[in-house]
Design an enzyme around this catalytic site. Structure first.
Site, PDB file in Angstrom:
ATOM      1  N   ASP A   8       0.871  -1.043  -0.050  1.00  0.00           N
ATOM      2  CA  ASP A   8      -0.049  -0.036  -0.070  1.00  0.00           C
ATOM      3  C   ASP A   8       0.733   1.163  -0.146  1.00  0.00           C
ATOM      4  OD1 ASP A   8      -2.011  -1.812   0.096  1.00  0.00           O
ATOM      5  OD2 ASP A   8      -2.709  -1.129   2.181  1.00  0.00           O
ATOM      6  N   ASP A 129     -15.324  -2.996  -1.395  1.00  0.00           N
ATOM      7  CA  ASP A 129     -15.014  -2.680   0.227  1.00  0.00           C
ATOM      8  C   ASP A 129     -16.082  -2.547   0.871  1.00  0.00           C
ATOM      9  OD1 ASP A 129     -12.148  -2.714  -1.016  1.00  0.00           O
ATOM     10  OD2 ASP A 129     -12.435  -0.427  -1.237  1.00  0.00           O
TER      11      ASP A 129
END
Length: 240
Positions: A8, A129
């Protein structure tokens, strides 16, 4: 099942967030390309990259770091975060990204996802998500009134390569994945599902495998960085 190590990116660094909070970022390194090489050397089959700044900005931000990763390893890379128009999709695919992940735009503009999937078979995934089962977008800053399953079903006939399902409340929390919700989603659609959020041990991977659901793989980040999950061991386990 495939294990996808996660890198990330925030401000050019390798970080992990806690439940999607950009203010709760832990920095694990300032050389994403070196981290990618380390994961590749440990035997990973894929890399999962997220441009966190891009997810909030709505456009690619950490392009230099992504390009450095692409130049450093030969393993395929899937990339998400801020990819919300055809130009960004085509640009990254032409740059060498094996698969782009479309999240916010999957809710806002499903037609674009269908168009991109038709034009690029096997190279477009949908990132879903969820917070309490409801789809969250804009870098998880907004929660919609659409369920994860309902959104996934909209793409059943679209030709998308995979759905990456993340339980936000588990992400970065080292508390294990939401096996029940992930398995239920995988059973509800014919699209391959990749589990994300909370995968932190071999026991977590075993629980996903033993769920009986047709899962394509799992993503792990913090556990790999902190040494709680050994990548080589995990790859061997999932391949068995």
């Amino acid at each position: 099942m495939i294990l996808y190590p996660a890198i990330d990116l925030k401000d050019g660094q390798c970080v992990r967030l806690l439940r999607g909070d950009m203010q709760a970022a832990t920095v694990f390194g300032d050389d994403p390309a070196a981290q990618a090489r380390a994961f590749a050397a440990a035997g990973c089959e894929w890399l999962h990259i997220v441009d966190l700044n891009g997810a909030f900005a709505g456009r690619p931000v950490n392009g230099d770091a992504v390009s450095a990763i692409l130049g450093a390893v030969a393993v395929p890379v899937q990339l998400g975060g801020g990819i919300r128009d055809r130009a960004a999709i085509e640009g990254w695919l032409e740059a060498g990204v094996a698969r782009v992940i479309l999240g916010t735009v999957a809710l806002r503009d499903p037609g674009l996802v269908r168009e991109a999937a038709r034009a690029n078979p096997g190279r477009v995934a949908v990132g879903i998500d969820a917070r309490d089962g409801m789809v969250a977008v804009e870098g998880w800053a907004e929660t919609s009134d659409v369920t994860a399953t309902d959104l996934a079903r909209r793409f059943e006939d679209a030709g998308v390569a995979a759905i990456i399902y993340t339980d936000i409340d588990r992400d970065g929390a080292m508390q294990g994945p939401n096996v029940a919700a992930t398995a239920a989603l995988a059973r509800a659609v014919s699209i391959p599902v990749i589990a994300s959020g909370g995968v932190s041990s071999l026991d977590d991977l075993r629980a996903l495998k033993e769920s009986g659901a047709p899962l394509d793989g799992a993503i792990s980040g913090r556990a790999l960085y902190e040494g709680r999950l050994d990548l080589r061991e995990a790859v061997r386990f999932l391949a068995a």
